[in-house]
Design an enzyme around this catalytic site. Sequence first.
Site, mmCIF file in Angstrom:
data_model
loop_
_atom_site.group_PDB
_atom_site.id
_atom_site.type_symbol
_atom_site.label_atom_id
_atom_site.label_comp_id
_atom_site.label_asym_id
_atom_site.label_seq_id
_atom_site.Cartn_x
_atom_site.Cartn_y
_atom_site.Cartn_z
ATOM 1 N N GLU A 54 12.658 2.946 13.727
ATOM 2 C CA GLU A 54 11.861 4.203 13.255
ATOM 3 C C GLU A 54 10.466 4.102 14.439
ATOM 4 O O GLU A 54 10.507 3.407 15.279
ATOM 5 C CB GLU A 54 11.318 3.921 11.882
ATOM 6 N N TYR B 150 0.731 -1.248 -0.173
ATOM 7 C CA TYR B 150 0.001 -0.061 0.087
ATOM 8 C C TYR B 150 1.005 1.226 0.027
ATOM 9 O O TYR B 150 2.222 1.212 0.361
ATOM 10 C CB TYR B 150 -0.996 -0.001 1.275
ATOM 11 N N LYS C 26 6.562 -2.150 2.136
ATOM 12 C CA LYS C 26 5.433 -1.448 2.609
ATOM 13 C C LYS C 26 4.217 -2.337 2.672
ATOM 14 O O LYS C 26 3.030 -2.169 1.579
ATOM 15 C CB LYS C 26 5.089 -0.106 1.852
ATOM 16 N N HIS D 173 -1.608 -20.929 1.353
ATOM 17 C CA HIS D 173 -0.565 -20.131 1.506
ATOM 18 C C HIS D 173 0.199 -19.603 0.192
ATOM 19 O O HIS D 173 0.545 -18.432 -0.043
ATOM 20 C CB HIS D 173 0.454 -20.347 2.664
ATOM 21 N N ARG E 73 -8.394 -20.977 0.336
ATOM 22 C CA ARG E 73 -7.495 -20.348 1.217
ATOM 23 C C ARG E 73 -6.195 -21.216 1.137
ATOM 24 O O ARG E 73 -6.303 -22.558 1.866
ATOM 25 C CB ARG E 73 -7.911 -20.089 2.816
ATOM 26 N N ARG F 184 7.985 3.249 -5.291
ATOM 27 C CA ARG F 184 8.229 2.372 -4.163
ATOM 28 C C ARG F 184 7.120 1.416 -3.962
ATOM 29 O O ARG F 184 7.319 0.108 -3.666
ATOM 30 C CB ARG F 184 8.165 3.274 -2.720
ATOM 31 N N LEU G 289 11.354 1.281 7.106
ATOM 32 C CA LEU G 289 10.568 1.815 5.679
ATOM 33 C C LEU G 289 11.474 2.901 4.994
ATOM 34 O O LEU G 289 11.776 3.763 5.650
ATOM 35 C CB LEU G 289 9.193 2.272 5.977
HETATM 36 N N1 PDD Z 1 3.045 5.348 7.206
HETATM 37 N N2 PDD Z 1 7.723 4.063 8.502
HETATM 38 C C1 PDD Z 1 6.596 3.296 8.844
HETATM 39 C C2 PDD Z 1 6.414 2.209 9.553
HETATM 40 C C3 PDD Z 1 5.360 3.953 8.075
HETATM 41 O O1 PDD Z 1 4.176 3.493 8.394
HETATM 42 C C4 PDD Z 1 5.270 5.028 7.427
HETATM 43 C C5 PDD Z 1 4.249 5.817 6.962
HETATM 44 C C6 PDD Z 1 6.622 5.601 7.163
HETATM 45 C C7 PDD Z 1 6.920 7.083 6.703
HETATM 46 O O2 PDD Z 1 6.735 6.911 5.154
HETATM 47 P P1 PDD Z 1 6.394 7.959 4.219
HETATM 48 O O3 PDD Z 1 7.255 9.217 4.575
HETATM 49 O O4 PDD Z 1 6.756 7.470 2.821
HETATM 50 O O5 PDD Z 1 5.036 8.300 4.329
HETATM 51 C C8 PDD Z 1 7.897 5.195 7.968
HETATM 52 C C9 PDD Z 1 1.943 5.807 6.398
HETATM 53 C C10 PDD Z 1 1.659 7.191 6.309
HETATM 54 C C11 PDD Z 1 0.571 5.119 7.001
HETATM 55 O O6 PDD Z 1 0.753 3.833 7.431
HETATM 56 O O7 PDD Z 1 -0.287 5.700 7.129
#
Ligand code: PDD
Length: 287
Positions: A184, A32, A151, A104, A102, A51, A208
Site C-alpha cells: 500500500e 486511531y 490502525k 511494557h 512505565r 474498524r 490497512l
Molecule cells: N490514513 N493505509 C494506511 C497505511 C493509512 O494510513 C490509511 C489512512 C489508509 C487508507 O485508509 P482509509 O481509506 O480508511 O482512510 C491505508 C489516514 C487517513 C491517516 O493516517 O491520516
Amino acid sequence: MSIAYLNGVYQPLAEARISPLDRGFLFGDGIYEVIPYYAGRSVGLTPHIERMINGLAAIEIACKLSVSEWVELLDDLVARNSDQGKNIGVYVHVSRGTDVKRYHAYPDNVEPTIFAFAFPIKEPEPVDRAQAKPLSLVSTEDLRWQRCHIKSTALLGNVMHYQQGYAAGCDEALLFNAKGELTEGSSSNAFIVKDGKVITPIQDNQILPGITRRIILDSLRADGSIEVEERIVTMDEVLNADELWVTSSSKEIAPVTQLDGKPVGSGEIGDVWEKAFKIYSERKFDF
Ligand code: PDD
C-alpha cells in the site's frame, strides 16, 4: 477555534492535556481513525467506528462505547466545530490510558484515554481528468511491521516512509514487500488499472483495510460497469499499469501519474479514474 473532546470534556484543542505517562505517548499504544465530513455528511462513519472497535479488541483495550455512542460523540464534535468550515475531518484516538509507571505489559484497572478533534479538510477534487490534481510517488521496500491491518497510533514506520516521499518532493511513498509485491502507500491504499480492470492487493496483515478502498470496491461492484479484482499485484504489474491510484479518507481516489520520476501509463490521468471517481462520488455518502 477547534474544540476537542478529551475523556468526556469538550474544550479548546490548545488547552487539552494528557499525562506523559499515557501509554499512547510512551508506547504508541492506541488505535486511531480519521473520518471525513463534507457539508455535514460523513463518509464511512459506521465502518470507521467498526474498524476502530475491532482494532481496540485486537490489542485488548476495553473501551465500552457502542457504535451508536461513538456516532453521537463524533457528530456532536463536528457540530461544535461548525466554525472550522464546510468540510471537516475528525481525528479520533483511543489509547490504553495513563499508568503510574512505565512498564511494557498491559496494566490492569487503567481507563482508556479518549481524544478527538476536528480540523478543516479540502473540497473533494472535481470529477474531471482535466482539472484533477495528479500525484507523484516514490517506491520503496515496505519496512513497517507485520500487523499493518491494525490502525495503530504507533506510526513511526509509516512516518519514515512518508518522509522518504516528501524529501524527494513527492506526494506519497508506494510500498512493496520483500517479494516485490505491492502492499500500500505509507498513508493510503493502492490500486492499479490494466486493460480497463481495477486491481488492488488482497486485504491481509500487510495492509490497512481502508474504508475508502472498501467503498470503492463495493461501489464499483454494485455499479457493474468496471471489473474489479483483489489479488497479489507484482512490481512488474505496477510498472506496466495503465493507471495507478492511491486512496484514503483524506485523498479519496487520487490519480498517480509519476512513479520514481517516470510516467505511469500515458503519464496523464486515466479515463478509468474519472469513471470510477464519478461512481464513488455518487455513492460515498451511503456508507
Ligand atoms: N490514513 N493505509 C494506511 C497505511 C493509512 O494510513 C490509511 C489512512 C489508509 C487508507 O485508509 P482509509 O481509506 O480508511 O482512510 C491505508 C489516514 C487517513 C491517516 O493516517 O491520516
